[in-house]
Design a protein around this motif. Structure first.
Motif, PDB file in Angstrom:
ATOM      1  N   PHE A 111       4.342  10.317 -23.678  1.00 39.69           N
ATOM      2  CA  PHE A 111       4.192   9.378 -22.595  1.00 39.69           C
ATOM      3  C   PHE A 111       3.085   9.823 -21.278  1.00 39.69           C
ATOM      4  CE2 PHE A 111       8.230   8.189 -24.195  1.00 39.69           C
ATOM      5  CZ  PHE A 111       8.181   6.887 -24.157  1.00 39.69           C
ATOM      6  N   GLY A 112       2.372  11.068 -21.709  1.00 39.10           N
ATOM      7  CA  GLY A 112       1.342  11.522 -20.722  1.00 39.10           C
ATOM      8  C   GLY A 112       0.206  10.559 -20.400  1.00 39.10           C
ATOM      9  N   TRP A 113      -0.082   9.643 -21.475  1.00 41.54           N
ATOM     10  CA  TRP A 113      -1.193   8.535 -21.220  1.00 41.54           C
ATOM     11  C   TRP A 113      -0.554   7.494 -20.336  1.00 41.54           C
ATOM     12  CZ3 TRP A 113       0.802   3.508 -22.330  1.00 41.54           C
ATOM     13  CH2 TRP A 113       1.902   3.511 -23.016  1.00 41.54           C
ATOM     14  N   LEU A 114       0.757   7.445 -20.200  1.00 42.61           N
ATOM     15  CA  LEU A 114       1.305   6.494 -19.413  1.00 42.61           C
ATOM     16  C   LEU A 114       1.293   6.811 -18.039  1.00 42.61           C
ATOM     17  CD1 LEU A 114       2.981   3.578 -19.085  1.00 42.61           C
ATOM     18  CD2 LEU A 114       4.916   4.857 -19.268  1.00 42.61           C
ATOM     19  N   ILE A 115       1.641   8.137 -18.017  1.00 49.29           N
ATOM     20  CA  ILE A 115       1.920   8.569 -16.545  1.00 49.29           C
ATOM     21  C   ILE A 115       0.219   8.729 -15.976  1.00 49.29           C
ATOM     22  CG2 ILE A 115       2.388  10.683 -15.114  1.00 49.29           C
ATOM     23  CD1 ILE A 115       4.774  10.178 -16.450  1.00 49.29           C
ATOM     24  N   ARG A 116      -0.633   9.232 -16.812  1.00 49.60           N
ATOM     25  CA  ARG A 116      -2.071   9.194 -16.203  1.00 49.60           C
ATOM     26  C   ARG A 116      -2.629   7.785 -15.840  1.00 49.60           C
ATOM     27  NH1 ARG A 116      -7.330   9.628 -19.505  1.00 49.60           N
ATOM     28  NH2 ARG A 116      -8.760   9.615 -17.868  1.00 49.60           N
ATOM     29  N   SER A 117      -2.176   6.630 -16.957  1.00 51.00           N
ATOM     30  CA  SER A 117      -2.654   5.371 -16.583  1.00 51.00           C
ATOM     31  C   SER A 117      -2.085   4.750 -15.430  1.00 51.00           C
ATOM     32  CB  SER A 117      -2.455   4.631 -17.756  1.00 51.00           C
ATOM     33  OG  SER A 117      -3.099   5.301 -18.861  1.00 51.00           O
ATOM     34  N   ALA A 118      -0.937   5.064 -15.137  1.00 54.66           N
ATOM     35  CA  ALA A 118      -0.124   4.636 -13.814  1.00 54.66           C
ATOM     36  C   ALA A 118      -0.502   5.214 -12.709  1.00 54.66           C
ATOM     37  CB  ALA A 118       1.301   5.097 -13.795  1.00 54.66           C
ATOM     38  N   HIS A 119      -1.056   6.710 -12.748  1.00 52.42           N
ATOM     39  CA  HIS A 119      -1.832   7.071 -11.587  1.00 52.42           C
ATOM     40  C   HIS A 119      -3.027   6.315 -11.296  1.00 52.42           C
ATOM     41  CE1 HIS A 119      -1.942  10.431  -8.700  1.00 52.42           C
ATOM     42  NE2 HIS A 119      -3.100  10.710  -9.168  1.00 52.42           N
ATOM     43  N   ASN A 120      -3.722   6.252 -12.336  1.00 54.17           N
ATOM     44  CA  ASN A 120      -5.291   5.380 -11.990  1.00 54.17           C
ATOM     45  C   ASN A 120      -5.243   4.066 -11.715  1.00 54.17           C
ATOM     46  OD1 ASN A 120      -7.467   7.307 -12.992  1.00 54.17           O
ATOM     47  ND2 ASN A 120      -6.513   6.943 -15.328  1.00 54.17           N
ATOM     48  N   TRP A 121      -4.109   3.440 -12.225  1.00 53.52           N
ATOM     49  CA  TRP A 121      -3.975   1.913 -11.921  1.00 53.52           C
ATOM     50  C   TRP A 121      -3.417   1.694 -10.390  1.00 53.52           C
ATOM     51  CZ3 TRP A 121      -6.534  -1.901 -13.211  1.00 53.52           C
ATOM     52  CH2 TRP A 121      -6.999  -1.947 -14.810  1.00 53.52           C
ATOM     53  N   SER A 122      -2.384   2.604  -9.958  1.00 56.34           N
ATOM     54  CA  SER A 122      -1.760   2.759  -8.937  1.00 56.34           C
ATOM     55  C   SER A 122      -2.912   3.010  -7.683  1.00 56.34           C
ATOM     56  CB  SER A 122      -0.539   3.566  -8.894  1.00 56.34           C
ATOM     57  OG  SER A 122      -0.090   3.658  -7.527  1.00 56.34           O
ATOM     58  N   ALA A 123      -3.876   3.786  -8.057  1.00 56.41           N
ATOM     59  CA  ALA A 123      -4.863   4.291  -7.272  1.00 56.41           C
ATOM     60  C   ALA A 123      -5.503   2.959  -6.807  1.00 56.41           C
ATOM     61  CB  ALA A 123      -5.814   5.336  -7.734  1.00 56.41           C
ATOM     62  N   SER A 124      -6.056   2.496  -7.725  1.00 54.96           N
ATOM     63  CA  SER A 124      -6.776   0.785  -7.633  1.00 54.96           C
ATOM     64  C   SER A 124      -6.124   0.049  -7.004  1.00 54.96           C
ATOM     65  CB  SER A 124      -7.119   0.316  -9.076  1.00 54.96           C
ATOM     66  OG  SER A 124      -8.212   1.025  -9.390  1.00 54.96           O
ATOM     67  N   LEU A 125      -4.697  -0.212  -7.101  1.00 52.94           N
ATOM     68  CA  LEU A 125      -3.756  -1.047  -6.371  1.00 52.94           C
ATOM     69  C   LEU A 125      -3.666  -0.697  -5.043  1.00 52.94           C
ATOM     70  CD1 LEU A 125      -2.565  -3.685  -7.005  1.00 52.94           C
ATOM     71  CD2 LEU A 125      -0.349  -2.540  -7.262  1.00 52.94           C
ATOM     72  N   PHE A 126      -3.560   0.722  -4.853  1.00 48.45           N
ATOM     73  CA  PHE A 126      -3.619   1.147  -3.492  1.00 48.45           C
ATOM     74  C   PHE A 126      -4.588   0.863  -2.684  1.00 48.45           C
ATOM     75  CE2 PHE A 126      -4.970   4.557  -0.538  1.00 48.45           C
ATOM     76  CZ  PHE A 126      -3.881   4.772   0.333  1.00 48.45           C
ATOM     77  N   TRP A 152       7.952  -4.659  -3.464  1.00 49.73           N
ATOM     78  CA  TRP A 152       7.642  -3.203  -3.936  1.00 49.73           C
ATOM     79  C   TRP A 152       7.961  -3.280  -5.771  1.00 49.73           C
ATOM     80  CZ3 TRP A 152       9.151   1.560  -1.058  1.00 49.73           C
ATOM     81  CH2 TRP A 152       8.735   1.751   0.433  1.00 49.73           C
ATOM     82  N   LEU A 153       8.891  -4.069  -5.863  1.00 44.54           N
ATOM     83  CA  LEU A 153       9.540  -4.344  -7.236  1.00 44.54           C
ATOM     84  C   LEU A 153       8.287  -4.822  -8.056  1.00 44.54           C
ATOM     85  CD1 LEU A 153      11.931  -3.246  -8.507  1.00 44.54           C
ATOM     86  CD2 LEU A 153      12.841  -5.593  -8.424  1.00 44.54           C
ATOM     87  N   ILE A 154       7.885  -5.897  -7.493  1.00 45.06           N
ATOM     88  CA  ILE A 154       6.530  -6.550  -8.088  1.00 45.06           C
ATOM     89  C   ILE A 154       5.516  -5.830  -8.250  1.00 45.06           C
ATOM     90  CG2 ILE A 154       4.912  -8.454  -7.843  1.00 45.06           C
ATOM     91  CD1 ILE A 154       7.059 -10.181  -6.447  1.00 45.06           C
ATOM     92  N   ALA A 155       5.262  -5.022  -7.238  1.00 43.66           N
ATOM     93  CA  ALA A 155       4.016  -4.119  -7.304  1.00 43.66           C
ATOM     94  C   ALA A 155       4.418  -2.946  -8.498  1.00 43.66           C
ATOM     95  CB  ALA A 155       3.755  -3.214  -5.913  1.00 43.66           C
ATOM     96  N   LEU A 156       5.630  -2.398  -8.330  1.00 45.47           N
ATOM     97  CA  LEU A 156       5.857  -1.509  -9.473  1.00 45.47           C
ATOM     98  C   LEU A 156       5.690  -2.076 -10.895  1.00 45.47           C
ATOM     99  CD1 LEU A 156       9.350   0.287  -8.547  1.00 45.47           C
ATOM    100  CD2 LEU A 156       6.966   1.260  -8.793  1.00 45.47           C
ATOM    101  N   THR A 163       0.653  -1.350  -0.032  1.00 42.19           N
ATOM    102  CA  THR A 163      -0.055   0.111   0.116  1.00 42.19           C
ATOM    103  C   THR A 163       0.913   1.205  -0.115  1.00 42.19           C
ATOM    104  OG1 THR A 163      -1.477  -1.233   1.582  1.00 42.19           O
ATOM    105  CG2 THR A 163      -2.043   1.015   0.880  1.00 42.19           C
ATOM    106  N   LEU A 164       1.990   1.172   0.727  1.00 44.24           N
ATOM    107  CA  LEU A 164       2.887   2.316   0.960  1.00 44.24           C
ATOM    108  C   LEU A 164       3.546   2.661  -0.504  1.00 44.24           C
ATOM    109  CD1 LEU A 164       4.306   4.434   2.897  1.00 44.24           C
ATOM    110  CD2 LEU A 164       5.947   2.906   3.115  1.00 44.24           C
ATOM    111  N   ILE A 165       3.943   1.712  -1.050  1.00 40.60           N
ATOM    112  CA  ILE A 165       4.662   2.092  -2.437  1.00 40.60           C
ATOM    113  C   ILE A 165       3.750   2.527  -3.451  1.00 40.60           C
ATOM    114  CG2 ILE A 165       4.581  -0.560  -3.503  1.00 40.60           C
ATOM    115  CD1 ILE A 165       7.293   2.094  -4.192  1.00 40.60           C
TER     116      ILE A 165
END
Lengths: 162, 355
Positions: B78-93, B242-246, B41-43
């Motif tokens: 790469f804006g799409w990548l940053i935005r998608s990472a923010h979205n997916w990471s929110a879900s995973l969080f 953390w690496l796996i989560a990333l 959750t922290l990563i």
């Protein structure tokens, strides 16, 4: 148990060519770190650099067409953008047309010129340029201003790079 | 290198810190796997901060919101990548936060002296869901605006204070540019400002009390329980997680990038198949079911009241199952946990199946 430790110790010793397990792991982890740093760093760099790239393509313009600029009264100046860079079109009272970059060569302040003053003077640090040639005549500027080629046509003025 | 190390050690006491971390023990047993979920959750939260800052570089709240997200998604490199990472990471969080919460619950790690860890964690989770809710509106496409309208309308139902609070949050009676502007302030300033000190407190408590052992270990005498030092043994595994989560976030973001719908339009009907994000799906479905049994506003009041009651019982669990024993109370708490988890999973799946 003790057998395993002995075996471990054997593998920690360098072999004939000087390789150790520790050395291998170090290189492998370091390499992975570099790959990750690149895979994360490259998109971030390109992301942040996008406007710079866009501006560079805008700056690549060779000529600018200024509509109705031929009606600029004698003895006045028009400021305009040459691509992404500010520039000025001067119409002297004598009828002479000159176009110069409006960015001071010293530290990038925007210049302004009102004919018939004898010099273009930078307000920031007192740099001075000749308004006819762009030559740096006094103060700190190290280089002359870029001079563009002016073509006055009916209904518009074309300013282009040499 | 040694000189720098000695210099820093003299001034910061690094050796002492390492010494402290190597004395810190993490229990090892068959449920140890669940200890990783707080760290995951922290990563995810760290990824949220970094990608969030990057999105701030181009995002514009208010009137230009939609256009700026369109530009990030389709124009900026790469804006799409940053935005998608923010979205997916929110879900995973949120997923890992829920997993962390249930593992704490079933390991009974909320018991004395760890009650404050449980309560601070519950507030962090609530804040996390508010992060999700406020962030969801920011692109201002039709789905985002519709979802926010529904969420705000649920607040409207509450007697007396409901409409007043909802208008204040929306900045008017409808979801519009003022709403985006204030949700933005909430999302990037107010929530992080509350979240981060609370997270610090939560992590400090973990340092103070260490990991709780689950009831399955209670019968093992303390001297026979197995453990490993936090540093380096547990930390190296934590970092591997953390690496796996990333990697998971990177893979999801690049294989399933988020798109942008059409710009929100107050006259356009809600898009078909509209549904909340998965972490609100259970509540959504429960309201739908109760609404079928008891139609109209009473049904919604019953549904939301029931949900609130369950939540209060959940939060207060350390108060009625606070001691280290395995009595009737402990068993009841266990069954209550299974019930909550079951309802959550079943209604979520049901919600998706009923779309």
């Amino acid at each position: 148990m003790s057998e395993a430790i002995v075996e471990d110790n054997e593998q920690l010793q360098p072999d004939e060519e000087g390789f150790t397990r520790r050395g291998f792991v170090k290189v492998a982890i370091g390499g992975m770190g570099v790959v990750y740093a690149g895979a994360i760093g490259y998109p971030i760099y390109r992301y942040l650099e996008t406007p710079v790239e866009k501006e560079a393509s805008e700056a690549a313009v060779k000529a600018v067409d200024l509509k109705d600029a031929d009606k600029l009264p004698a003895g006045s100046t028009l400021m305009f953008m040459f691509g992404s860079k500010p520039a000025m079109l001067i119409h002297f009272a004598t009828g002479e047309w000159v176009s110069l970059s409006a960015v001071c060569q010293h530290l990038g302040c925007i210049l302004h010129y009102q004919p018939p003053a004898p010099r273009i003077v930078c307000a920031c640090h007192g740099g001075q340029y000749d308004p006819h040639t762009g030559e740096n005549v006094a103060g700190p500027p190290p280089r002359p201003l870029r001079k563009y080629i002016v073509k006055v046509l009916p209904g518009h003025v074309t300013v282009s790079k040499a | 290198m040694d000189k720098i190390r000695a210099y820093l050690d003299e001034r910061l006491g690094l050796e002492g810190l390492l010494e402290f971390m190597s004395h810190k023990k993490v229990p090892i047993h068959r449920h140890s796997f669940w200890y990783y979920w707080g760290g995951i959750t922290l990563i995810c939260f760290i990824v949220q901060i970094l990608t969030g800052i990057l999105l701030l570089v181009y995002y514009r709240p208010g009137q230009g919101a939609y256009e700026s997200v369109r530009s990030i998604t389709y124009d900026i490199n790469f804006g799409w990548l940053i935005r998608s990472a923010h979205n997916w990471s929110a879900s995973l969080f949120l997923f890992s936060a829920f997993t962390h919460m249930f593992s704490v619950y079933f390991m009974k790690a909320y018991r004395a002296p760890r009650e404050l860890g449980w309560w601070s964690g519950m507030i962090l989770l609530a804040l996390g869901m508010l992060f999700g809710f406020s962030g969801y509106l920011l692109p201002m496409d039709d789905l985002a605006a519709s979802a926010t309208k529904v969420g705000m309308a649920m607040l409207d139902i509450l007697p007396k204070v409901g409409p007043w609070a909802a208008d204040l949050m929306r900045g008017g009676v409808t979801v519009g540019d003022p709403t985006v502007q204030r949700f933005f302030a909430l999302h990037v300033v107010v929530l992080p400002m509350i979240f981060m000190p609370l997270l610090g407190f939560h992590l400090w408590l973990v340092q103070k009390h260490g990991n709780a052992v689950p009831p399955s270990e209670y019968d093992t005498p303390v001297e026979e329980r197995k453990s490993v030092p936090f540093f380096p043994n547990f930390m190296i595994k934590d970092l591997a997680m953390w690496l796996i989560a990333l990697n998971v976030i990177a893979m999801l973001a690049s294989l399933f990038p988020f798109q942008l719908g059409e710009q929100a339009d107050p006259l356009k009907p809600a898009p078909p198949g509209i549904h909340p994000e998965w972490y609100f799906m259970s509540a959504f479905q429960v309201l739908k079911i109760v609404g079928k049994i008891i139609p109209g506003t009473p049904g919604e009041v019953v549904g939301m009241g029931g949900f609130t009651l369950g939540l209060i019982l959940w939060v207060l669990i350390p108060l009625y199952d606070g001691k280290t024993e395995s009595g009737v109370k402990a068993r009841n708490a266990h069954y209550f946990g299974l019930l909550a988890l079951g309802v959550l999973i079943i209604t979520t799946i049901w919600g998706y199946a009923a779309l």
